[in-house]
Every structure is written in structure tokens, then in C-alpha cells.
Design a protein around this motif. Structure first.
Motif, mmCIF file in Angstrom:
data_model
loop_
_atom_site.group_PDB
_atom_site.id
_atom_site.type_symbol
_atom_site.label_atom_id
_atom_site.label_comp_id
_atom_site.label_asym_id
_atom_site.label_seq_id
_atom_site.Cartn_x
_atom_site.Cartn_y
_atom_site.Cartn_z
ATOM 1 N N ALA A 6 0.807 -1.214 0.000
ATOM 2 C CA ALA A 6 0.000 0.000 0.000
ATOM 3 C C ALA A 6 0.846 1.271 0.000
ATOM 4 N N THR A 25 -5.022 9.011 -10.315
ATOM 5 C CA THR A 25 -5.383 8.445 -9.016
ATOM 6 C C THR A 25 -4.300 7.469 -8.577
ATOM 7 N N ALA A 27 -4.236 6.427 -4.990
ATOM 8 C CA ALA A 27 -4.695 5.729 -3.787
ATOM 9 C C ALA A 27 -6.159 6.066 -3.554
ATOM 10 N N ALA A 28 -6.802 5.239 -2.730
ATOM 11 C CA ALA A 28 -8.186 5.479 -2.329
ATOM 12 C C ALA A 28 -8.248 5.501 -0.807
ATOM 13 N N LEU A 29 -9.121 6.339 -0.294
ATOM 14 C CA LEU A 29 -9.296 6.477 1.146
ATOM 15 C C LEU A 29 -10.783 6.610 1.402
ATOM 16 N N ASN A 30 -11.409 5.568 1.916
ATOM 17 C CA ASN A 30 -12.866 5.552 2.079
ATOM 18 C C ASN A 30 -13.508 5.884 0.747
ATOM 19 N N TYR A 32 -12.892 8.554 -1.005
ATOM 20 C CA TYR A 32 -12.059 9.619 -1.579
ATOM 21 C C TYR A 32 -10.957 9.044 -2.441
ATOM 22 N N GLU A 33 -10.497 9.863 -3.397
ATOM 23 C CA GLU A 33 -9.344 9.517 -4.213
ATOM 24 C C GLU A 33 -8.195 10.452 -3.844
ATOM 25 N N VAL A 34 -6.999 9.891 -3.828
ATOM 26 C CA VAL A 34 -5.781 10.679 -3.690
ATOM 27 C C VAL A 34 -5.198 10.744 -5.096
ATOM 28 N N VAL A 100 -6.963 15.662 -2.798
ATOM 29 C CA VAL A 100 -7.832 14.695 -2.133
ATOM 30 C C VAL A 100 -9.267 15.167 -2.353
ATOM 31 N N THR A 103 -14.399 10.392 -4.651
ATOM 32 C CA THR A 103 -14.314 9.614 -5.884
ATOM 33 C C THR A 103 -15.306 10.150 -6.911
#
Length: 123
Positions: A6, A25, A27-30, A32-34, A100, A103
Motif C-alpha cells: 500500500a 489516481t 490511492a483510495a481512502l474511504n 475519496y481519491e488521492v 484529495v 471519488t
């Protein structure tokens, strides 16, 4: 114990693309996209009616134009544009940024137009 699969190396990801104003993109967080992007020049005035938008400058310098005054963000600094606030990112030099956002958030928000692009996944 950490999951090394990760780990995202931002510098390595930035080295994988050269297109300007094209969000990648990483990474993903809940929900959300980073995302990473390289920017230079002036974008479009736009708003995101339903979400705040976080800009973190990795390298270079980003000016976020707001109707009531500009915000200048340098390397290692971040700024959050509140939802519904019209803004226009500008970079005099090539600047790498991390964003951030929820999505599916379009880069041009409610403005649309020829610069509108969905974020692309970067392996």
C-alpha cells in the motif's frame, strides 16, 4: 505491521507521466481519491458545489485565485478550497500537486468545458 503493497512513492508516481492538468489516481481512502497532477499555466474558474478540495504542493508553486484574493501555496504546504467557493488554479512554473477529493469529482467542477477529464488510475 504495515502493508508495504500500500506504500505509494509520490516521486516515482510523478515520474510516470508528463501530461499537464491530467489527474492520476494513486490511492483510495474511504470514498475519496488521492490524485497527483502536474500543472502549468492557468486552469478554469470553477466550483465544487458538494465538496471541499485539498491541494498539497509537492514541488513548484501554486496560486489559487479566489474572488476575494489569491492564495499562494509552496512546496510542502496545503490549502483547502471550501465547497462552493469559485477558484482558479494557476502555476507560473511546472508544479506537482496532490489532491484529495471524493471519488468521481470532475476536475472542472460545475464549469465543464474542454479541460474536463476524469481522473485516470496510475499503476
Amino acid at each position: 505491521m504495515s502493508d508495504t503493497a500500500a506504500v505509494v512513492n509520490v516521486a516515482e508516481k510523478l515520474a510516470q507521466f508528463s501530461e499537464l492538468w491530467s489527474q492520476k489516481t494513486v490511492a483510495a481512502l474511504n470514498d475519496y481519491e488521492v490524485k497527483l497532477a502536474k500543472v502549468k499555466g492557468e486552469f478554469v474558474w470553477h466550483t465544487h458545489d458538494d465538496t471541499d478540495e485539498l491541494f498539497l504542493v509537492v514541488s513548484g508553486r501554486l496560486t489559487i485565485r479566489l474572488r476575494d484574493g489569491d492564495v499562494v501555496v509552496g512546496p510542502g504546504e496545503l490549502y483547502v478550497v471550501p465547497r462552493g467557493v469559485e477558484h482558479c488554479p494557476v502555476a507560473d512554473e511546472e508544479t506537482a500537486i496532490l489532491l484529495v477529493e471524493p471519488t468521481g469529482t470532475l476536475n472542472t467542477g460545475s464549469a465543464g468545458g474542454p479541460l474536463t477529464r476524469a481522473a485516470e488510475a496510475l499503476d
